[in-house]
Write a protein that holds these residues in place. Structure first.
Motif, PDB file in Angstrom:
ATOM      1  N   VAL A   1       0.818  -1.218   0.000  1.00 24.55           N
ATOM      2  CA  VAL A   1       0.000   0.000   0.000  1.00 24.55           C
ATOM      3  C   VAL A   1       0.852   1.270   0.000  1.00 24.55           C
ATOM      4  CG1 VAL A   1      -1.796   1.274   1.225  1.00 24.55           C
ATOM      5  CG2 VAL A   1      -1.906  -1.224   1.106  1.00 24.55           C
ATOM      6  N   GLN A   2       1.933   1.258   0.796  1.00 21.09           N
ATOM      7  CA  GLN A   2       2.735   2.489   0.892  1.00 21.09           C
ATOM      8  C   GLN A   2       3.500   2.805  -0.395  1.00 21.09           C
ATOM      9  OE1 GLN A   2       3.029  -0.281   2.690  1.00 21.09           O
ATOM     10  NE2 GLN A   2       5.140  -0.662   3.365  1.00 21.09           N
ATOM     11  N   LEU A   3       3.615   1.816  -1.282  1.00 19.23           N
ATOM     12  CA  LEU A   3       4.311   2.081  -2.547  1.00 19.23           C
ATOM     13  C   LEU A   3       3.351   2.556  -3.641  1.00 19.23           C
ATOM     14  CD1 LEU A   3       6.740  -0.997  -2.686  1.00 19.23           C
ATOM     15  CD2 LEU A   3       7.320   1.374  -2.142  1.00 19.23           C
ATOM     16  N   GLN A   4       2.086   2.291  -3.456  1.00 19.94           N
ATOM     17  CA  GLN A   4       1.116   2.588  -4.504  1.00 19.94           C
ATOM     18  C   GLN A   4       1.123   4.051  -4.975  1.00 19.94           C
ATOM     19  OE1 GLN A   4      -2.728   1.029  -3.399  1.00 19.94           O
ATOM     20  NE2 GLN A   4      -1.993  -1.089  -3.351  1.00 19.94           N
ATOM     21  N   PRO A   5       1.211   5.011  -4.048  1.00 18.19           N
ATOM     22  CA  PRO A   5       1.183   6.412  -4.513  1.00 18.19           C
ATOM     23  C   PRO A   5       2.329   6.782  -5.455  1.00 18.19           C
ATOM     24  CG  PRO A   5       0.835   6.314  -2.146  1.00 18.19           C
ATOM     25  CD  PRO A   5       1.235   4.927  -2.583  1.00 18.19           C
ATOM     26  N   TYR A   6       3.370   5.971  -5.475  1.00 18.60           N
ATOM     27  CA  TYR A   6       4.493   6.298  -6.367  1.00 18.60           C
ATOM     28  C   TYR A   6       4.277   5.801  -7.791  1.00 18.60           C
ATOM     29  CZ  TYR A   6       6.905   7.442  -2.071  1.00 18.60           C
ATOM     30  OH  TYR A   6       7.252   8.005  -0.880  1.00 18.60           O
ATOM     31  N   PHE A   7       3.290   4.986  -7.947  1.00 14.45           N
ATOM     32  CA  PHE A   7       3.083   4.369  -9.264  1.00 14.45           C
ATOM     33  C   PHE A   7       2.131   5.230 -10.086  1.00 14.45           C
ATOM     34  CE2 PHE A   7       1.316   1.325 -12.323  1.00 14.45           C
ATOM     35  CZ  PHE A   7       2.492   0.752 -12.807  1.00 14.45           C
ATOM     36  N   HIS A   8       2.546   5.592 -11.288  1.00 13.71           N
ATOM     37  CA  HIS A   8       1.735   6.426 -12.200  1.00 13.71           C
ATOM     38  C   HIS A   8       1.401   7.777 -11.559  1.00 13.71           C
ATOM     39  CE1 HIS A   8      -0.698   6.927 -15.818  1.00 13.71           C
ATOM     40  NE2 HIS A   8      -1.741   7.265 -15.102  1.00 13.71           N
ATOM     41  N   ALA A   9       2.270   8.208 -10.600  1.00 17.69           N
ATOM     42  CA  ALA A   9       1.980   9.445  -9.869  1.00 17.69           C
ATOM     43  C   ALA A   9       2.124  10.664 -10.768  1.00 17.69           C
ATOM     44  CB  ALA A   9       2.917   9.563  -8.671  1.00 17.69           C
ATOM     45  N   GLY A  10       1.093  11.477 -10.813  1.00 16.14           N
ATOM     46  CA  GLY A  10       1.154  12.733 -11.560  1.00 16.14           C
ATOM     47  C   GLY A  10       1.075  12.565 -13.067  1.00 16.14           C
ATOM     48  N   LEU A  11       0.925  11.340 -13.513  1.00 19.98           N
ATOM     49  CA  LEU A  11       0.905  11.110 -14.961  1.00 19.98           C
ATOM     50  C   LEU A  11      -0.524  11.091 -15.493  1.00 19.98           C
ATOM     51  CD1 LEU A  11       3.532   8.261 -15.496  1.00 19.98           C
ATOM     52  CD2 LEU A  11       3.850  10.732 -15.639  1.00 19.98           C
ATOM     53  N   THR A  12      -0.667  11.510 -16.715  1.00 19.28           N
ATOM     54  CA  THR A  12      -1.919  11.293 -17.418  1.00 19.28           C
ATOM     55  C   THR A  12      -1.724  10.044 -18.287  1.00 19.28           C
ATOM     56  OG1 THR A  12      -3.657  12.441 -18.617  1.00 19.28           O
ATOM     57  CG2 THR A  12      -1.425  12.640 -19.514  1.00 19.28           C
ATOM     58  N   SER A  13      -2.802   9.431 -18.721  1.00 19.46           N
ATOM     59  CA  SER A  13      -2.680   8.159 -19.453  1.00 19.46           C
ATOM     60  C   SER A  13      -1.686   8.245 -20.606  1.00 19.46           C
ATOM     61  CB  SER A  13      -4.031   7.730 -20.021  1.00 19.46           C
ATOM     62  OG  SER A  13      -4.995   7.709 -19.017  1.00 19.46           O
ATOM     63  N   TYR A  14      -1.787   9.332 -21.370  1.00 19.96           N
ATOM     64  CA  TYR A  14      -0.942   9.407 -22.554  1.00 19.96           C
ATOM     65  C   TYR A  14       0.525   9.681 -22.246  1.00 19.96           C
ATOM     66  CZ  TYR A  14      -3.969   8.135 -26.351  1.00 19.96           C
ATOM     67  OH  TYR A  14      -4.730   7.395 -27.223  1.00 19.96           O
TER      68      TYR A  14
ATOM     69  N   GLY B   1       0.130  18.942 -21.215  1.00 21.10           N
ATOM     70  CA  GLY B   1       1.439  19.176 -21.803  1.00 21.10           C
ATOM     71  C   GLY B   1       2.154  20.369 -21.198  1.00 21.10           C
ATOM     72  N   ASN B   2       1.608  20.895 -20.095  1.00 25.24           N
ATOM     73  CA  ASN B   2       2.326  22.021 -19.449  1.00 25.24           C
ATOM     74  C   ASN B   2       2.837  21.623 -18.068  1.00 25.24           C
ATOM     75  OD1 ASN B   2      -0.082  22.049 -18.095  1.00 25.24           O
ATOM     76  ND2 ASN B   2      -0.303  24.280 -18.106  1.00 25.24           N
ATOM     77  N   TYR B   3       3.121  20.333 -17.904  1.00 24.51           N
ATOM     78  CA  TYR B   3       3.802  19.875 -16.698  1.00 24.51           C
ATOM     79  C   TYR B   3       3.026  20.172 -15.428  1.00 24.51           C
ATOM     80  CZ  TYR B   3       7.503  19.609 -20.134  1.00 24.51           C
ATOM     81  OH  TYR B   3       8.232  19.329 -21.256  1.00 24.51           O
ATOM     82  N   GLY B   4       1.706  20.014 -15.498  1.00 20.69           N
ATOM     83  CA  GLY B   4       0.894  20.203 -14.295  1.00 20.69           C
ATOM     84  C   GLY B   4       1.344  19.268 -13.184  1.00 20.69           C
ATOM     85  N   GLY B   5       1.538  18.010 -13.505  1.00 19.83           N
ATOM     86  CA  GLY B   5       1.880  17.054 -12.453  1.00 19.83           C
ATOM     87  C   GLY B   5       3.272  16.469 -12.548  1.00 19.83           C
ATOM     88  N   VAL B   6       3.955  16.741 -13.655  1.00 20.84           N
ATOM     89  CA  VAL B   6       5.297  16.167 -13.837  1.00 20.84           C
ATOM     90  C   VAL B   6       6.299  17.294 -14.021  1.00 20.84           C
ATOM     91  CG1 VAL B   6       6.536  14.293 -15.003  1.00 20.84           C
ATOM     92  CG2 VAL B   6       4.075  14.587 -15.369  1.00 20.84           C
ATOM     93  N   ASP B   7       7.452  17.058 -13.520  1.00 17.11           N
ATOM     94  CA  ASP B   7       8.515  18.048 -13.622  1.00 17.11           C
ATOM     95  C   ASP B   7       9.233  17.855 -14.961  1.00 17.11           C
ATOM     96  OD1 ASP B   7      11.402  18.957 -13.151  1.00 17.11           O
ATOM     97  OD2 ASP B   7      10.316  19.696 -11.382  1.00 17.11           O
ATOM     98  N   PRO B   8       9.593  18.964 -15.655  1.00 19.36           N
ATOM     99  CA  PRO B   8      10.316  18.816 -16.925  1.00 19.36           C
ATOM    100  C   PRO B   8      11.598  17.993 -16.794  1.00 19.36           C
ATOM    101  CG  PRO B   8       9.622  21.095 -16.645  1.00 19.36           C
ATOM    102  CD  PRO B   8       9.259  20.382 -15.381  1.00 19.36           C
ATOM    103  N   ASP B   9      12.284  18.096 -15.660  1.00 20.40           N
ATOM    104  CA  ASP B   9      13.515  17.327 -15.505  1.00 20.40           C
ATOM    105  C   ASP B   9      13.230  15.836 -15.428  1.00 20.40           C
ATOM    106  OD1 ASP B   9      14.950  19.656 -15.513  1.00 20.40           O
ATOM    107  OD2 ASP B   9      14.901  19.863 -13.324  1.00 20.40           O
ATOM    108  N   VAL B  10      12.144  15.530 -14.740  1.00 20.94           N
ATOM    109  CA  VAL B  10      11.769  14.108 -14.654  1.00 20.94           C
ATOM    110  C   VAL B  10      11.398  13.581 -16.035  1.00 20.94           C
ATOM    111  CG1 VAL B  10      10.109  12.464 -13.687  1.00 20.94           C
ATOM    112  CG2 VAL B  10      11.041  14.298 -12.245  1.00 20.94           C
TER     113      VAL B  10
END
Lengths: 494, 494, 494, 494
Positions: free
Chosen positions: D86-99, D189-198
């Motif tokens: 359970v504690q690892l789940q938030p790291y999976f697909h975090a901040g990503l949109t499907s595409y 496409g404006n990095y709402g949930g993901v960092d450009p460096d990531v």
């Protein structure tokens, strides 16, 4: 075709099992015909029919033979005649060219598939009819160029969808006419090995008429119309889906796709109700056009035939049917479960400030204003001005429009401002005109003097209570939609 | 459209002069209808009609107004109503939306253009019919897959062209049905400003019936069929042209395009008779397909309409008609002047060594050979072997095939060798089989023993003079083409 | 091509005058090359060049000769060589086939036309760049599936348009590479009449390199890429136009096409601001696709060439360029004059009740809620419920949705009701969650107990003022758009 | 796609198993990137990677979840994160949109499929190169407009095929450039949930670079070029196949498709060697064009994306690849096994009566005839006349041409006549001219006097033995093909 778009009934019609069944039907009908015409003894037919109907085709063996002779029909003939007593073998496929067997089977396959397709169009048509009746008095803004135009009922929009579909369905009927014909006229279509009477009798047994003037194959011109009809219907469905998408744009949607309680809107945006089904229907339209184009090229062949069309037909026909059926089923699902919001339709009308009756207002003022010196052009300008007055932005908005913010700080200030809007009650052109409240607009040419004159005339017109009463009447749905009954009567007979 | 493909009659139908004439027809029919239905005094119509029929539209003025208001129909209304007395102006274009005027004009334009097109199809049909009759007994090799197959008459090939065209022409008839309808039902198609009775009367005057369920415009589904019919006919013409090109390949052409005495074949190769007209017809087919695709997309529009279709229709429709007419005219020229070479058709048959009757030979031997122990498979193999024997290369050729030359010196030697060919008289399978001359071939599986056996059986069969007589009969045109009379009867009634 | 879409510069490049000029350039370069390579005396070139450069081509005479010899290039050669002294004539067009002259001219024509097209793309690119900078901080709802998604700046939307165009413009650059090549290698491309060195020198003079492996013509594969690049750019423009149309839908438009003060919206509906230019751009896209398809077929030709491609190229190429240029010019006009309404963008955001930050809210609660026992699925459900609560219809609306009106009387009552709306202040999910105001929804699965539990957790979380502060921060533009600076830096370098 | 055209390697790349593998690669790369950039502890990545790499995706479970949530990617995320503590789940697909997950997978799939396709192009290229070398000195008639033109080697025709393919293969290289980019920039496409460096680090791990300016998806403009490259190559293959078909027409085929000893030509016509593979390749071309058109439409989407493209891509991409690969494999089979008949090539040249050197003859006479008063036009006419003399029909043929037979009796008589042809030895224009044997032709304008004059001049010219020797030289292959060496050197470097 991706499995998710495959329709099992269509897949069955195009399966190899069904194909060899149909080939066998043709072969046996040919022998039956020869017996009927007394060219061969009835017993010959009886024996062949008895044997081949009782021993199923061994699909694996057939494919194995095909691997060797590189000819699927020839392999079929070998598999089948191998089941017969040696003395019966010469009667099987005698004098026929491969396409004498294949063409009736091909036309049958198309006919059966069209029948499947029509089975899915029927509930679609019923659904739209039901909607037309249900929403006969549900008032909405018709839109042209995406702009709110005049009022109509939502039921009437459904009627237009219905007749658009109807054009395609008529085409499909016409297309079926082309499938009444087939051929068994030999390698060149000039009855080298088959007698015209045998062809006629065979086709009659199979439910066809001879097409006189075939080459080795039926002219592919005949199959363009079915393809186009399916494509056209798919595009009409795409158009209906587009109308749903446009009305479902968030803000104040007037309808939305059905949405299951367990369905996820978006992994990151739980509030969203995406029109994914309708968008997929645009995809279906794109695919259908591609298949139509492909089939169109099949008209071109060499002399008495070459075989370019075969690979295309193996691929494009089943896929075109799958796409058409999937489109029909999907739009039926969407329309059956469509969530319709008459409240938002009304709210939309209300915030359009009476412009929905601009046309009637214009006719009214042309008539009443003439004696007060309002020219046709005055009237046009006056109505336009009233509309621009009604919809004019307030000061805050004007400033923002002229000077977009230039930093996040400013952006946030504006953002805050709009979070607590002073809800300005919109004023309708109905009121502006009846109360002679016109003011100049910098978007239009009318001068201050003109506006004063217009207001003065309006005051005079609306002094008369009869005019005022008539004026208000022309803004009502019962007036504006009064003639829709003709459409219901002509289209639905009700 | 490049001027060389422009047809002046089509150009006229699509001219702006003709367009405004048609618009005026609609406007006046509408006022006439109102008078007929006693909605307005007859005299109003008479005055408007009198004025506008007597003062021609000033095209320059119209275009000037359009430049300002950016709306061609609105500009037309301004130009026209400006000619009227002020009190008559409100009756002109009253309650109509632009497309109430434009739609009947558009349908009329298509109808008239189809009529022009049909005018060019008629001589084409006549030409092909004449050819079919002229060449009823001119024997040629039918070709499938580009290979010489069996015999047919050249007349029969013409018949197949005729019926292929016929499919398209039937479609054109059906397409014209779609053009019987039009609309004057206002901005949304729900008779906001126009009465259904007035619509009906107006359209009746113009030769149309109302289409119930239009939006602001007629559904574009209706116009797909006309476009497809024209495209299909153009493609059929392309297919006929392709057959001409294939037969005109040099070596031993069976026909050639007409060629003027002053015409230049090629600047560098004076001897050439290029099939340039037929090749151009492939270009016409390509263009037609492009226009059809373009028009297909016009089904898609927003809600009660948006105007994507307009620019497409301004371009694709006239160009599609130009292309269709140009194709029809060109192929008519080609066929009328076609140089037909029955001698080469016969020479071609002769050098095919009797294979044209392989099918009949096979049936004959299946029947006669059975009692001598020839199986169905034996017969197939035997005929195939005879054909391979007949067409086998000689030693020089075999060597060349296995070892291509590797220098100019060798090339020149081979070249010289073939400049003085020992003309080997080709032997027909008719003779090979009747005289039991089969030999083994390394391209086929039959063993020496098998071949011996086959020759033996053949000797026995052809001992019987009746068999020999029958054998020779099946190689004759009168036998092979005996059933073509059915085609002539069914298609031409003669 | 309809005159309204014709670009005069393109028309000039495709004019017959320009064509014969280019043909002459090739012919003279060939003779120049022979002189350079000392194959002929310099004086020969000088005399021919002197004569032909000083006597302009007589277009009428040329066309007259063409009418007779049915070959435009051969007619040109006659016209030109007729100007020369008899002893110079053999040097003109010596050893060349027509397409040796035509191919360099054709490639030149395409190059020049691409150059014209690029001239119109430049201001378009500049316009979009300016917009991106001007609206860098103008906040709007991004939309996916037509639904309000998250926040972005309008400037960022402009950036995406810019890079989409950029993909097409890169393609155009690549396409120009294909136009660097041409040929003068004779009737079969194997230098029957021309020396490879002369080809190289001639092409060098004309600015080309030899394409080794041509047939009589350049392979048409080379010209597909230019066609596709133009088509692709036109489609990108269509896509931008589509975004304008979608934002301009009335109700609360976020931008609108420029609208002249004298322009008429609609003859019957004076208030309308139709997106007619953008809609026309969809028409341009449809046309462009048709031309591309047409040109695609040109790859197919017979052996060392046949001439199907010629008629297509006369028509499709100029028309494709006209369409591309018209699209570029029109969208530039639209964007330059675009009326942008940041106020409506903000109003739209406001009425979406905070859902624009649903994603960030979800991440916040996933993080803060974990220790209070909120699972990942709890959080998703909670946010979804808040959104549904915020956007839930009121009682009147619910009734209308379930029971559409069934008569004009009822319709009018509802209509009246909505004319004086009780303006309900929309509550944001920001407030609903922070104030733990969740209630159950019959559209979702969460039970009353679950909702009680959720509210309880929320109360605990937001007891902490730091949480509350952070919570409000994530709803701000400066937070949500913080990473757009990367896009500006990478794309515009600013 | 019909199973017979399916390539298993392509099918694998497009399988659902491969898809979820690629999705997982993206998800894990994202977490790896966060660990690399120290945004999360390395151990988090290690645990997630360890778990998910060791527990394979349960395809059935995934599809079951999809059935419920109607979202394939969301279902995948549920299936995968369900495997995690359970504690690892938030790291999976975090901040990503499907595409964000789907786009790199999609680009990878295209890249891998192109790689498969290229694998099949390589042997094709090798085969054609081998043919070019093998047949470097095998002389044939080049054909333009289907007419015998001048001489070339068959090797040279192979070279032209090679460079035509090369244009498409270059395009494919360019297309691969477009697949170097991908995105993980969130829902807009404006990095709402993901960092450009990531994003950059993740893509780097996956072998991509960021595409700055994506919306929720990559612009579909990028994927048009790959589709076009595949389509173009398929069309080039179709063109090569067309050349095979044309040369294989029976009569005197210059080459034929490979034909197995057990293969059946036709059920009714055992002697036939149909070009069925090459004809199928025309079908492949038709299909490829349809898919390209379909993919072309994918450029059009709404604002930050809608999902029309998805269904199209599921269908059109794999099918386009299958078609392209099948085409490449089939033509390779055809060319590898091609039966080439140099003897027939020579026989064809011989029966063309020396016209293959008409161009050189013309140049020779222009040069030598000038001093004897032969004008440029004289020479053209003289050569043309010689050609018409050489190829003129005999009396029997002339009669048949003018009066086609009108009954079977007549037909049979003519038929008989041509069964025992008097083999007329064809006379070459080489001889006619050198021996001054010109006679008038009623197809040409030259008068008897002119012909007398021409013969006289010819006699004078050929009195000189040097002239005669030169004359014969220009009819030799070594002279006519002398410059082909340039093509071999430039294209093959040999």
């Amino acid at each position: 075709m991706d499995p998710r778009y495959v329709n099992p009934e269509i897949a069955k019609e195009f399966s190899k099992e069904r194909k060899v069944e149909r080939w066998l039907d043709t072969e046996l009908a040919k022998i039956r015909a020869e017996a009927n015409l007394l060219r061969i003894p009835e017993s010959i037919f009886a024996q062949i029919d008895g044997t081949l109907r009782s021993v199923e085709i061994d699909i694996d063996l057939w494919l194995e033979i095909e691997g060797k002779v590189k000819h699927d029909l020839a392999a079929f003939v070998k598999e089948r005649s191998g089941r017969l007593l040696v003395q019966l073998q010469p009667y099987f496929h005698a004098g026929l060219t491969s396409y004498d067997t294949e063409e009736p089977a091909f036309a049958s396959m198309l006919k059966a598939s069209i029948s499947v397709f029509k089975g899915y169009l029927k509930p679609l048509v019923e659904t739209i009819k039901d909607m037309a009746i249900r929403y006969r008095y549900t008032v909405m803004n018709g839109r042209t160029h995406g702009q709110e135009a005049k009022l109509q009922s939502f039921g009437k929009r459904c009627l237009t969808w219905l007749v658009q579909l109807g054009v395609g369905m008529d085409l499909l009927e016409k297309a079926e006419e082309n499938l009444k014909f087939s051929k068994l006229s030999g390698a060149l279509g000039n009855y080298g090995g088959v007698d015209p009477d045998v062809e006629k009798e065979t086709l009659d047994i199979l439910g066809f008429q001879p097409f006189y003037g075939a080459t080795q194959i039926m002219p592919r011109e005949l199959y363009l119309l079915p393809a186009m009809a399916i494509c056209q219907i798919t595009l009409t469905i795409q158009k209906i889906a587009l109308d749903i998408r446009l009305g479902a744009r968030s803000g104040r949607p007037i309808y939305q796709e059905p949405f299951g309680t367990g369905q996820m809107g978006s992994s990151v945006m739980p509030h969203k109700k995406n029109t994914v089904l309708c968008e997929k229907l645009e995809g279906m339209g794109r695919l259908a056009k591609g298949y139509l184009m492909t089939i169109l090229d099949n008209i071109i062949t060499w002399e008495e035939r070459s075989i370019e069309q075969s690979s295309v037909e193996r691929v494009a026909w089943p896929d075109l049917f799958h796409v058409g059926v999937h489109a029909a089923r999907t739009i039926t699902t969407v329309l059956r479960g469509l969530k319709v919001y008459p409240d938002n339709m009304l709210a939309e009308i209300n915030s359009s400030c009476g412009c929905y009756a601009a046309d009637e207002a214009k006719e009214f003022l042309r008539h009443e204003g003439a004696s007060h010196g309002l020219s046709v052009e005055d009237v046009y300008g006056l109505i336009q001005l009233a509309a621009f007055n009604a919809l004019a932005p307030d000061e805050v908005a004007r400033t923002l429009r002229q000077n977009p913010v230039t930093s996040f700080a400013e952006a946030e200030k504006a953002f805050e401002q709009f979070s607590h809007p002073k809800t300005r009650i919109p004023i309708s052109i109905r009121v502006i005109i009846a109360d002679s409240m016109l003011v100049t607009s910098d978007e239009l040419e009318a001068t201050a003097e003109t506006v004063v004159r217009w207001n003065q005339v309006l005051r005079e017109i609306f002094k008369d209570p009869k005019n005022l009463e008539e004026w208000h009447r022309i803004f009502t749905p019962s007036h504006l939609l009064r003639n829709e009954k003709t459409l219901y009567k002509e289209i639905l007979g009700c």
